[in-house]
Design an enzyme around this catalytic site. Structure first.
Site, mmCIF file in Angstrom:
data_model
loop_
_atom_site.group_PDB
_atom_site.id
_atom_site.type_symbol
_atom_site.label_atom_id
_atom_site.label_comp_id
_atom_site.label_asym_id
_atom_site.label_seq_id
_atom_site.Cartn_x
_atom_site.Cartn_y
_atom_site.Cartn_z
ATOM 1 C CG ASN A 1 2.079 1.463 -5.214
ATOM 2 O OD1 ASN A 1 2.962 1.289 -4.372
ATOM 3 N ND2 ASN A 1 1.634 0.507 -6.008
ATOM 4 N NE ARG B 1 -7.661 1.836 -5.570
ATOM 5 C CZ ARG B 1 -6.450 2.008 -5.069
ATOM 6 N NH1 ARG B 1 -5.462 2.357 -5.864
ATOM 7 N NH2 ARG B 1 -6.226 1.831 -3.787
ATOM 8 N NE ARG C 1 -7.632 0.359 5.556
ATOM 9 C CZ ARG C 1 -7.697 1.695 5.741
ATOM 10 N NH1 ARG C 1 -8.089 2.192 6.896
ATOM 11 N NH2 ARG C 1 -7.396 2.511 4.753
ATOM 12 N NE ARG D 1 -1.378 6.560 1.178
ATOM 13 C CZ ARG D 1 -1.320 5.638 2.129
ATOM 14 N NH1 ARG D 1 -0.988 5.982 3.365
ATOM 15 N NH2 ARG D 1 -1.578 4.380 1.845
ATOM 16 C CG ASP E 1 -2.109 0.944 1.052
ATOM 17 O OD1 ASP E 1 -2.389 1.363 -0.090
ATOM 18 O OD2 ASP E 1 -2.743 1.282 2.066
ATOM 19 C CB SER F 1 -7.541 -3.955 2.730
ATOM 20 O OG SER F 1 -7.280 -2.765 3.457
ATOM 21 C CB SER G 1 -8.436 -5.457 -3.109
ATOM 22 O OG SER G 1 -9.019 -4.185 -3.349
ATOM 23 N NE ARG H 1 -2.651 -1.619 4.545
ATOM 24 C CZ ARG H 1 -3.882 -1.719 4.081
ATOM 25 N NH1 ARG H 1 -4.643 -2.732 4.453
ATOM 26 N NH2 ARG H 1 -4.386 -0.813 3.259
ATOM 27 C CD GLU I 1 3.724 -13.869 15.093
ATOM 28 O OE1 GLU I 1 3.488 -12.798 15.680
ATOM 29 O OE2 GLU I 1 3.431 -14.985 15.575
ATOM 30 C CG ASN J 1 -7.698 -2.002 -4.867
ATOM 31 O OD1 ASN J 1 -6.727 -2.715 -4.655
ATOM 32 N ND2 ASN J 1 -8.070 -1.057 -4.012
HETATM 33 C C1 IPE Z 1 -5.106 -2.742 -0.188
HETATM 34 O O1 IPE Z 1 -4.869 -1.398 -0.369
HETATM 35 C C2 IPE Z 1 -5.088 -3.448 -1.503
HETATM 36 C C3 IPE Z 1 -3.790 -3.544 -2.141
HETATM 37 C C4 IPE Z 1 -2.646 -3.138 -1.645
HETATM 38 C C5 IPE Z 1 -3.781 -4.164 -3.430
HETATM 39 P P1 IPE Z 1 -6.072 -0.332 -0.460
HETATM 40 O O2 IPE Z 1 -5.438 0.984 -0.645
HETATM 41 O O3 IPE Z 1 -7.052 -0.770 -1.465
HETATM 42 O O4 IPE Z 1 -6.721 -0.487 0.986
HETATM 43 P P2 IPE Z 1 -7.728 0.447 1.757
HETATM 44 O O5 IPE Z 1 -8.789 0.877 0.765
HETATM 45 O O6 IPE Z 1 -6.922 1.623 2.226
HETATM 46 O O7 IPE Z 1 -8.233 -0.391 2.870
HETATM 47 C C1 IPE Z 2 -1.498 0.246 -3.383
HETATM 48 O O1 IPE Z 2 -1.328 1.620 -3.466
HETATM 49 C C2 IPE Z 2 -1.659 -0.388 -4.748
HETATM 50 C C3 IPE Z 2 -3.041 -0.755 -5.062
HETATM 51 C C4 IPE Z 2 -4.050 -0.740 -4.235
HETATM 52 C C5 IPE Z 2 -3.295 -1.166 -6.423
HETATM 53 P P1 IPE Z 2 -2.553 2.613 -3.486
HETATM 54 O O2 IPE Z 2 -2.925 2.856 -4.910
HETATM 55 O O3 IPE Z 2 -3.645 2.133 -2.603
HETATM 56 O O4 IPE Z 2 -1.856 3.891 -2.882
HETATM 57 P P2 IPE Z 2 -2.463 4.902 -1.799
HETATM 58 O O5 IPE Z 2 -2.962 4.094 -0.641
HETATM 59 O O6 IPE Z 2 -3.540 5.655 -2.491
HETATM 60 O O7 IPE Z 2 -1.288 5.745 -1.434
HETATM 61 MG MG MG Z 3 -4.070 2.393 -0.610
#
Ligand code: IPE
Ligand code: IPE
Ligand code: MG
Length: 238
Positions: free
Chosen positions: A17, A67, A191, A19, A15, A193, A60, A185, A204, A63
């Site tokens: 990418n 998205r 969490r 940001r 998680d 997710s 996910s 994570r 763990e 996602n």
């Molecule tokens: C979890 O990240 C899914 C992946 C890393 C592929 P999200 O960015 O989708 O999770 P939430 O929405 O913050 O719970």
């Molecule tokens: C995780 O990064 C990758 C995927 C869920 C595909 P995010 O795209 O959720 O990045 P943030 O959480 O918005 O920074």
């Molecule tokens: Mg994310």
């Protein structure tokens, strides 16, 4: 670090990418691209350390559904390019590629790239590299429960009879997958997710604020040190 306290299987929720990119004034997809590079770095280090299996949460089911279509399309394009670019390494290093998730709704090119990488590496045994794509754990458990019930019914046995919790394993998306010993994570949230809810019963859990594209060998070492310090009890008294 001795081998005995190394995790066998590590699961990653990659998680942060978006940001990572936003902080640099870049489009989100740039964060995903750097995130793919981070997978390669981590994979190399895992193999060097003697870890045998890794599962990365790439997309996910939430996602996929929630998205913007454009971001999902670019992520899946990136997946195709990434898998094709890794073909040499997968072959040379005898890495088995596996995937968990619902593939049917994905674009044909993504399915084809997944099939290519799986077929190319099916006989490999040295390390398992698994991606979770359009993956949701509740859906996986539901699919597995239905498949188990169907199998029991067609065998003439009532579904509720003689069921050990572990009987479900054979019906999960990848029955050969072992339960992760350690889950990492990145990105600051604590969490799951909808990731590996069944498989992580005794895993763990390690959470770090580091954003996934910045997660490298040093950060991995810290997570593994955390794992080495914990006492795993599985409900027993030590
Ligand atoms: C979890 O990240 C899914 C992946 C890393 C592929 P999200 O960015 O989708 O999770 P939430 O929405 O913050 O719970
Ligand atoms: C995780 O990064 C990758 C995927 C869920 C595909 P995010 O795209 O959720 O990045 P943030 O959480 O918005 O920074
Ligand atoms: Mg994310």
């Amino acid at each position: 670090m001795t081998r005995a306290i190394l995790p066998r299987h590590i699961a990653f929720i990659m998680d942060g990418n978006g940001r990572w990119a936003a902080k640099r004034g870049l489009p989100r997809v740039k964060g995903h691209e750097r995130g793919a590079d981070a997978i390669s770095t981590i994979m190399e280090e895992l193999r060097r350390l003697g870890i045998l299996e890794a599962t990365f949460y790439a997309l996910s089911s939430e996602n996929y559904e929630r998205r913007p279509a454009r971001e999902i399309r670019r992520l899946l394009d990136l997946l195709v390019r990434y898998l094709d670019s890794q073909a040499e390494t997968l072959k040379r290093e005898r890495i088995k590629f596996a995937v968990i998730g619902r593939l049917d709704p994905l674009p044909a090119e993504a399915i084809a790239a997944i099939r290519r990488a799986s077929a190319l590496t099916a006989a490999h045994e040295r390390f398992t590299f698994r991606l979770a794509i359009n993956y949701g754990s509740r859906r996986e458990i539901m699919d597995a429960a239905c498949a188990l019930a169907r199998a029991r019914a067609s065998g003439g046995q009532a579904p509720e009879r003689a069921s050990e919790p572990d009987d479900l394993r054979a019906f999960l998306y990848d029955p050969s997958m072992t339960d992760p010993d350690l889950l990492i994570r990145t990105g600051g949230q604590s969490r799951l997710s909808n990731f590996l809810l069944w498989q992580c019963s005794y895993t763990e859990l390690y959470f770090t604020d580091t954003l996934w594209p910045s997660f490298g060998k040093a950060q991995l070492a810290r997570a593994i040190e955390f794992y080495a310090r914990t006492t795993r009890k599985f409900g027993a008294v030590r």
